[in-house]
Write an enzyme that holds these catalytic residues in place. Structure first.
Site, mmCIF file in Angstrom:
data_model
loop_
_atom_site.group_PDB
_atom_site.id
_atom_site.type_symbol
_atom_site.label_atom_id
_atom_site.label_comp_id
_atom_site.label_asym_id
_atom_site.label_seq_id
_atom_site.Cartn_x
_atom_site.Cartn_y
_atom_site.Cartn_z
ATOM 1 N N ARG A 47 0.847 -1.205 0.000
ATOM 2 C CA ARG A 47 0.000 0.000 0.000
ATOM 3 C C ARG A 47 0.874 1.243 0.000
ATOM 4 O O ARG A 47 0.625 2.211 -0.679
ATOM 5 C CB ARG A 47 -0.961 0.007 1.194
ATOM 6 C CG ARG A 47 -1.659 1.359 1.363
ATOM 7 C CD ARG A 47 -2.904 1.345 2.240
ATOM 8 N NE ARG A 47 -2.836 0.467 3.372
ATOM 9 C CZ ARG A 47 -2.075 0.667 4.463
ATOM 10 N NH1 ARG A 47 -1.343 1.758 4.569
ATOM 11 N NH2 ARG A 47 -2.082 -0.209 5.443
ATOM 12 N N TYR A 99 -16.819 16.083 -15.798
ATOM 13 C CA TYR A 99 -17.062 14.641 -15.886
ATOM 14 C C TYR A 99 -18.125 14.271 -14.837
ATOM 15 O O TYR A 99 -18.037 14.702 -13.677
ATOM 16 C CB TYR A 99 -15.751 13.898 -15.614
ATOM 17 C CG TYR A 99 -15.913 12.409 -15.533
ATOM 18 C CD1 TYR A 99 -16.181 11.656 -16.665
ATOM 19 C CD2 TYR A 99 -15.806 11.743 -14.321
ATOM 20 C CE1 TYR A 99 -16.344 10.286 -16.597
ATOM 21 C CE2 TYR A 99 -15.955 10.369 -14.239
ATOM 22 C CZ TYR A 99 -16.222 9.648 -15.380
ATOM 23 O OH TYR A 99 -16.383 8.298 -15.296
ATOM 24 N N ASP A 171 -7.691 18.264 -14.561
ATOM 25 C CA ASP A 171 -7.986 16.906 -15.014
ATOM 26 C C ASP A 171 -7.527 16.832 -16.474
ATOM 27 O O ASP A 171 -8.151 17.409 -17.366
ATOM 28 C CB ASP A 171 -9.494 16.641 -14.877
ATOM 29 C CG ASP A 171 -9.887 15.228 -15.288
ATOM 30 O OD1 ASP A 171 -9.139 14.600 -16.062
ATOM 31 O OD2 ASP A 171 -10.969 14.757 -14.846
ATOM 32 N N LYS A 196 -8.279 5.747 -19.369
ATOM 33 C CA LYS A 196 -8.590 6.228 -20.712
ATOM 34 C C LYS A 196 -7.350 6.164 -21.616
ATOM 35 O O LYS A 196 -6.835 5.097 -21.836
ATOM 36 C CB LYS A 196 -9.172 7.639 -20.610
ATOM 37 C CG LYS A 196 -10.213 7.806 -19.489
ATOM 38 C CD LYS A 196 -11.475 6.994 -19.718
ATOM 39 C CE LYS A 196 -12.376 6.917 -18.491
ATOM 40 N NZ LYS A 196 -12.727 8.185 -17.872
HETATM 41 C C1 LIG Z 1 -13.178 8.614 -16.645
HETATM 42 C C2 LIG Z 1 -12.879 9.972 -16.167
HETATM 43 C C3 LIG Z 1 -12.681 10.221 -14.810
HETATM 44 C C4 LIG Z 1 -12.822 9.142 -13.747
HETATM 45 O O1 LIG Z 1 -11.875 8.140 -13.899
HETATM 46 P P1 LIG Z 1 -12.129 6.600 -13.477
HETATM 47 O O2 LIG Z 1 -10.841 5.943 -13.846
HETATM 48 O O3 LIG Z 1 -13.303 6.110 -14.263
HETATM 49 O O4 LIG Z 1 -12.411 6.604 -12.020
HETATM 50 C C5 LIG Z 1 -12.383 11.518 -14.419
HETATM 51 N N1 LIG Z 1 -12.281 12.517 -15.328
HETATM 52 C C6 LIG Z 1 -12.467 12.308 -16.640
HETATM 53 C C7 LIG Z 1 -12.350 13.446 -17.587
HETATM 54 C C8 LIG Z 1 -12.779 11.037 -17.109
HETATM 55 O O5 LIG Z 1 -12.986 10.842 -18.412
#
Ligand SMILES: *Cc1c(COP(=O)(O)O)cnc(C)c1O
Length: 380
Positions: A47, A99, A171, A196
């Site tokens: 962890r 998001y 983000d 992603k």
């Molecule tokens: C998918 C996504 C998230 C969240 O990520 P997870 O891996 O699904 O928890 C946050 N911000 C954006 C822009 C995303 O596309």
């Protein structure tokens, strides 16, 4: 090192001192033998740290031109760690078309802990000023925004965050460090859903943060370890493998995205196309200034403008897969109103443009002719 070389080698020196393997081994272990009491080895419990995770963390830190990378079990777990820097009474100013999962985390969990979120249109950075007060501790930016493809001027927002000594987090999931590097534009924290584009193959759920400043890194590391939302070594291995081809995938995502945006724009059954590469996109100039290309995400509305018309198009697609998520090698189509943004109340989402007839495409890296033929047959 330049970007493409960094994608493959960044932070990967001496990755396997035991056998010099070229890829880091998957250290599938929860704990590490200690030689002596009080003699803390580099890794002691997974962890707190794991060599496979460290290899990924160093890689993403290198690509974002940061100093410290921190991996999490998902993108939302990474966002959650940032919010844990705050205390009850603190305020956050954030992008309005966020998001859906971030919006849910902010409003359904953290508001109950006494943190206040102000969702605002950040298209003009100067307008942010009026929402800042002495309790504001964090500005949360998503750019390009999801799914409306609005672009926020990170450098301009950083000017404001710095003058008020507020943290700025970006983000960077949609753009990836291939297209934009927010730390260089003045952000304090870069956040990723590695699920992603970084992972890139739709086979892992993971998140990451990258920072430059040591004291901030220490606080986030403390939260990462104390709250424990860490990814396993197998996931870190997959994300790292994905990162090694990020540049070639992104190049093709951008090329295909551009072709599809132009195809849709000239189609009789399409009302509007949202893609920051168009000259008439409201923040095209900012996109051109802060990004190296325009990405593989394209949203559009149908001419008929109804929920049914959008659902019909999405359901007729054959090469594009109907699915949540984005950023993988395969093309995906989604219907934000009923999928990614279903957790945002209708009035709220329609204010930001997420209408019932909106379709969002994550353009993959297949042959462009097959993708266009697929859209052609679906848009009848
Ligand atoms: C998918 C996504 C998230 C969240 O990520 P997870 O891996 O699904 O928890 C946050 N911000 C954006 C822009 C995303 O596309």
């Amino acid at each position: 090192m330049k970007f493409n070389t960094k994608a493959i080698h960044g932070g990967q020196e001496n990755i396997d001192p035991a056998y010099n393997s070229v890829m880091p081994p998957i250290y599938q272990t929860s704990t590490f033998k200690q030689d002596k009491i009080g003699n803390h080895p580099e890794f002691e419990y997974s962890r707190s740290g794991n060599p496979t995770r460290a290899a990924f963390e160093k890689s993403i830190a290198s690509l974002e031109n940061g100093t410290y990378g921190l991996a999490f079990g998902s993108g939302l777990a990474a966002i959650d760690a940032v919010l844990k820097l705050l205390k009850p009474g603190d305020e956050v100013v954030c992008t309005s078309d966020l998001y859906g999962g971030s919006y849910r985390l902010f409003t359904k969990i953290y508001e109950d802990f006494g943190i206040k979120f102000r969702f605002i249109d950040m298209s003009e950075a100067a307008k942010i000023e009026q929402y800042i007060n002495e309790d504001t501790k964090l500005i949360w930016v998503e750019t390009p925004t999801n799914p409306m493809m609005n672009i926020i001027d990170v450098q301009a927002v950083a000017g404001i965050s710095k003058s008020h000594k507020i943290l700025l987090a970006v983000d960077n999931t949609f753009a990836t460090p291939y297209l934009q590097r927010p730390l260089g534009l003045g952000a304090d924290i870069v956040m990723h859903s590695a699920t992603k584009y970084l992972g890139g193959h739709s086979d892992v759920v993971m998140g990451a943060l990258v920072v430059k400043e040591e004291s901030l890194a220490k606080k986030l590391y403390f939260i990462q370890n104390a709250s424990g939302a860490v990814p396993g070594p197998q996931d870190c291995f997959l994300a790292l493998r994905g990162v090694k081809t990020l540049h070639v995938r992104m190049q093709r995502h951008c090329e295909n995205g551009k072709s599809i945006a132009h195809f849709l724009k000239s189609h009789a059954n399409v009302e509007r196309v949202y893609w920051p590469g168009f000259d008439d996109h409201p923040s095209h100039q900012i996109a051109t200034k802060q990004m190296t290309d325009y990405g593989g995400m394209v949203s559009f509305t149908t001419k008929k403008g109804t929920m049914d018309s959008a659902v019909n198009v999405v359901e007729r697609l054959k090469v594009f897969t109907l699915a949540e998520s984005l950023g993988g090698v395969e093309s995906l189509a989604g219907h934000p109103a009923t999928m990614t943004h279903a957790s945002i109340p209708k009035e709220e989402r329609e204010k930001t443009g997420v209408v019932d007839s909106l379709i969002r495409l994550s353009v993959g890296i297949e042959d462009i002719d097959d993708l266009i033929a697929d859209l052609e047959q679906a848009l009848i």
